[in-house]
Design an enzyme around this catalytic site. Structure first.
Site, PDB file in Angstrom:
ATOM      1  N   HIS A 124      62.865  14.193  73.005  1.00 18.61           N
ATOM      2  CA  HIS A 124      61.791  14.123  72.186  1.00 18.61           C
ATOM      3  C   HIS A 124      61.996  15.081  70.753  1.00 18.61           C
ATOM      4  CE1 HIS A 124      61.206  16.986  75.130  1.00 18.61           C
ATOM      5  NE2 HIS A 124      60.361  17.845  74.417  1.00 18.61           N
ATOM      6  N   HIS A 132      89.868  20.353  64.648  1.00 19.76           N
ATOM      7  CA  HIS A 132      90.588  21.276  65.656  1.00 19.76           C
ATOM      8  C   HIS A 132      90.208  20.880  67.315  1.00 19.76           C
ATOM      9  CE1 HIS A 132      90.869  25.034  62.790  1.00 19.76           C
ATOM     10  NE2 HIS A 132      91.396  24.110  62.391  1.00 19.76           N
TER      11      HIS A 132
HETATM   12  C1  RB5 Z   1      62.554  20.339  74.280  1.00 18.47           C
HETATM   13  O1  RB5 Z   1      61.369  20.844  73.960  1.00 18.47           O
HETATM   14  C2  RB5 Z   1      63.710  21.375  73.968  1.00 18.47           C
HETATM   15  O2  RB5 Z   1      63.793  22.311  74.792  1.00 18.47           O
HETATM   16  C3  RB5 Z   1      64.833  20.594  73.862  1.00 18.47           C
HETATM   17  O3  RB5 Z   1      64.635  19.605  72.871  1.00 18.47           O
HETATM   18  C4  RB5 Z   1      66.089  21.395  73.567  1.00 18.47           C
HETATM   19  O4  RB5 Z   1      66.063  22.104  72.110  1.00 18.47           O
HETATM   20  C5  RB5 Z   1      66.911  22.213  74.539  1.00 18.47           C
HETATM   21  O5  RB5 Z   1      67.847  22.570  74.485  1.00 18.47           O
END
Ligand code: RB5
Length: 142
Positions: free
Chosen positions: A9, A98
């Site tokens: 998301h 690389h």
């Molecule tokens: C989701 O909220 C977020 O944690 C995810 O998209 C990501 O950034 C995780 O590494």
């Protein structure tokens, strides 16, 4: 050339923008989701990306989450996936030159659409460099 794209998301919006750009440039796309901003776990998207990449013999994986960190960690635990978390044009080019990365990862909450598009174009136009870089890559199995 076929590219498989996937996002949680947090990366959904940027994935949509990059997908639109690639389609306009006549690159074949496979989108494994997410298809909206409902919450989804990035490891599940990483697994789907890797499965599709292998089964459909895609050229590259383009992956997105909020920071790019989670999905790059998840992808790099999967055999034969070499994922590079990129954040500007230079790292996009070096990920190919690389590292010969077969997956590039972008943070949907970190990058503008303009920067992401500049990065994917730079990655696709770059070429893999051999010699000392090949030697180093071989030490980590590819
Ligand atoms: C989701 O909220 C977020 O944690 C995810 O998209 C990501 O950034 C995780 O590494």
């Amino acid at each position: 050339m076929t590219i498989v794209l996937g996002a949680d998301h947090g990366g959904f919006q940027l994935k949509e923008k990059v997908k639109e750009h690639l389609s306009k440039n006549n690159i074949d796309i496979i989108d494994v989701g997410a298809y909206n901003e409902d919450s989804v776990d990035y490891p599940d998207i990483a697994m789907q990306l890797a499965k599709t990449f292998e089964e459909k013999k895609c050229d590259y994986i383009f992956a997105f989450c909020g920071t790019g960190i989670g999905i790059s960690i998840a992808l790099n635990k999967i055999e034969n996936i070499y994922a590079a978390l990129i954040y500007n044009k230079e790292t996009a080019i070096l990920a190919k030159e690389h590292n010969n990365a077969n997956a590039i990862v972008m943070g949907g909450r970190q990058l503008s659409t303009e920067t992401a598009i500049e990065m994917v174009d730079a990655f696709l136009a770059a070429n893999v460099l051999d010699e000392q870089h090949a030697r180093r890559r071989k030490k980590i199995g590819y």
